[in-house]
Scaffold this motif. Structure first.
Motif, short mmCIF file in Angstrom:
data_model
loop_
_atom_site.label_atom_id
_atom_site.label_comp_id
_atom_site.label_asym_id
_atom_site.label_seq_id
_atom_site.Cartn_x
_atom_site.Cartn_y
_atom_site.Cartn_z
N VAL A 8 -0.49 -25.93 4.61
CA VAL A 8 -0.90 -27.03 3.91
C VAL A 8 -2.10 -26.62 3.07
CG1 VAL A 8 -2.00 -29.37 4.09
CG2 VAL A 8 -0.12 -28.78 5.66
N ASN A 9 -3.28 -26.07 3.65
CA ASN A 9 -4.26 -25.66 3.10
C ASN A 9 -3.93 -24.62 1.78
OD1 ASN A 9 -5.73 -26.41 5.79
ND2 ASN A 9 -6.84 -26.99 3.93
N ASP A 10 -3.10 -23.52 2.29
CA ASP A 10 -2.45 -22.73 1.18
C ASP A 10 -1.75 -23.38 0.12
OD1 ASP A 10 -3.55 -20.82 2.85
OD2 ASP A 10 -1.34 -20.12 3.59
N ILE A 11 -1.10 -24.55 0.20
CA ILE A 11 -0.55 -25.15 -0.89
C ILE A 11 -1.57 -25.74 -1.83
CG2 ILE A 11 1.00 -27.02 -1.83
CD1 ILE A 11 2.80 -26.16 0.82
N ALA A 12 -2.68 -26.50 -0.83
CA ALA A 12 -3.57 -27.26 -1.53
C ALA A 12 -4.24 -26.73 -2.73
CB ALA A 12 -4.14 -27.92 -0.49
N VAL A 13 -4.77 -25.19 -2.47
CA VAL A 13 -5.88 -24.77 -3.38
C VAL A 13 -4.98 -24.07 -4.44
CG1 VAL A 13 -7.51 -22.95 -3.61
CG2 VAL A 13 -7.37 -24.42 -1.43
N VAL A 14 -5.09 -24.66 -5.66
CA VAL A 14 -4.26 -24.17 -6.76
C VAL A 14 -5.26 -23.79 -7.87
CG1 VAL A 14 -2.67 -24.99 -8.47
CG2 VAL A 14 -2.29 -25.86 -6.36
N LYS A 15 -5.01 -22.55 -8.69
CA LYS A 15 -5.98 -22.26 -9.86
C LYS A 15 -5.38 -22.96 -10.98
CE LYS A 15 -8.40 -18.55 -10.20
NZ LYS A 15 -9.00 -17.17 -10.35
N VAL A 16 -5.94 -23.55 -11.96
CA VAL A 16 -5.37 -24.40 -12.69
C VAL A 16 -5.82 -23.72 -14.12
CG1 VAL A 16 -5.21 -26.70 -14.04
CG2 VAL A 16 -5.34 -26.72 -11.48
N ASN A 17 -5.21 -23.39 -15.10
CA ASN A 17 -5.47 -22.82 -16.36
C ASN A 17 -6.21 -21.56 -16.10
OD1 ASN A 17 -4.75 -25.53 -17.50
ND2 ASN A 17 -6.72 -26.43 -17.49
N GLY A 18 -5.63 -20.97 -15.20
CA GLY A 18 -6.21 -19.41 -14.93
C GLY A 18 -7.69 -19.52 -14.72
N GLN A 19 -8.45 -20.66 -14.41
CA GLN A 19 -9.67 -20.54 -14.11
C GLN A 19 -10.20 -21.61 -13.04
OE1 GLN A 19 -10.95 -21.10 -17.95
NE2 GLN A 19 -10.70 -23.44 -18.13
N LYS A 20 -10.22 -22.77 -13.27
CA LYS A 20 -10.77 -23.66 -12.13
C LYS A 20 -9.78 -23.68 -10.92
CE LYS A 20 -12.87 -28.20 -11.93
NZ LYS A 20 -13.05 -29.49 -12.55
N THR A 21 -10.53 -23.77 -9.83
CA THR A 21 -9.59 -23.73 -8.44
C THR A 21 -9.91 -25.21 -7.95
OG1 THR A 21 -9.80 -21.34 -7.92
CG2 THR A 21 -9.14 -23.13 -6.43
N ILE A 22 -8.73 -26.02 -7.96
CA ILE A 22 -8.73 -27.18 -7.42
C ILE A 22 -7.87 -27.50 -6.04
CG2 ILE A 22 -7.93 -29.81 -7.83
CD1 ILE A 22 -8.17 -29.01 -10.86
N ASN A 23 -8.61 -28.31 -5.14
CA ASN A 23 -7.78 -28.47 -3.97
C ASN A 23 -7.18 -29.78 -3.87
OD1 ASN A 23 -7.37 -29.04 -1.04
ND2 ASN A 23 -9.20 -28.31 -0.47
N PHE A 24 -5.79 -29.84 -3.89
CA PHE A 24 -4.76 -30.72 -4.01
C PHE A 24 -4.38 -31.15 -2.40
CE2 PHE A 24 -4.04 -29.23 -8.37
CZ PHE A 24 -4.70 -30.26 -9.08
N TYR A 25 -5.32 -31.40 -1.63
CA TYR A 25 -5.03 -31.35 -0.15
C TYR A 25 -4.09 -32.60 0.18
CZ TYR A 25 -5.81 -31.58 4.85
OH TYR A 25 -5.91 -31.69 6.12
N SER A 26 -4.44 -33.67 -0.23
CA SER A 26 -3.74 -34.89 0.16
C SER A 26 -2.25 -34.56 -0.40
CB SER A 26 -4.33 -36.05 -0.53
OG SER A 26 -3.32 -37.36 0.05
N PHE A 27 -2.06 -34.29 -1.61
CA PHE A 27 -0.63 -33.79 -2.18
C PHE A 27 0.04 -32.72 -1.20
CE2 PHE A 27 1.94 -30.85 -4.30
CZ PHE A 27 2.80 -31.71 -4.86
#
Length: 193
Positions: A90-109
């Protein structure tokens, strides 16, 4: 604000209420069909993208870049870990690098994504559930944890298990406990718009 103590009677009442909400019942059955029957695997970008978009739409999870999230899931090669009910996934799916720079945590998703593959093994996290768990922690001290612990999925899972044990709800699945906490949270802690 006094909340009614969780009990088998309370859960049964909320589950009955849930079953009367056609929009939620049909939404969940649609997602169950999509995840379990139509696209159970997570290796094809088309399959994963339609699942990400459907979850994002039904749950308003604010995934502003569904393609990036879907590619992240495909790149993680998650099917084996899902099959083994790996909670760290779950935590591995949650952490996404967006636009090749900013990391966002989509934990609930991420909790919702895993839950729709295996609902009994991956309870869903959201802000209403969080509010209810924090409330009952303050009131009854059912388990020692910090709010941040809820965002570490294996710990979140352990907290829900302890919640079930403490209140004598072992006869209910974690999915049923989740439905109760979510509905009660919406009722007791409504969002202010």
């Amino acid at each position: 604000m006094n909340k009614v103590r969780p009990s088998a009677e309370q859960l049964s009442m909320y589950l009955e209420r849930w079953d009367s909400l056609d929009n939620y019942v049909l939404q969940e059955s649609s997602l169950r069909k999509l995840f379990a029957e139509t696209y159970p695997r997570n290796v094809d970008m088309d399959d994963v993208l339609i699942k990400v978009c459907s979850l994002n739409d039904f749950y308003s999870t604010n995934i502003f870049s569904p393609f990036t999230v879907a590619k992240h899931i495909v790149d993680l090669d998650i099917d084996h870990r899902l099959a083994n009910r790996d909670q760290t996934l779950v935590n591995d799916i949650a952490v996404v690098k967006v636009n090749g720079q900013k990391t966002i945590n989509f934990y609930s998703f991420a909790t919702k994504y895993c839950s729709h593959h295996f609902p009994e093994d991956y309870p869903i996290y959201d802000s209403f559930v969080e509010k209810m768990l924090m409330h009952f922690k303050r009131v009854d001290k059912f388990y020692k944890f910090k709010k941040d612990d809820l965002k570490h999925y294996p710990t979140y899972h352990a907290i829900l298990m302890e919640f079930s044990r403490f209140y004598g709800l072992e006869g209910f699945t974690l999915k049923e406990v989740d439905k109760y906490l979510w509905q009660a949270g919406k009722e007791y802690f409504p969002k202010q718009y």
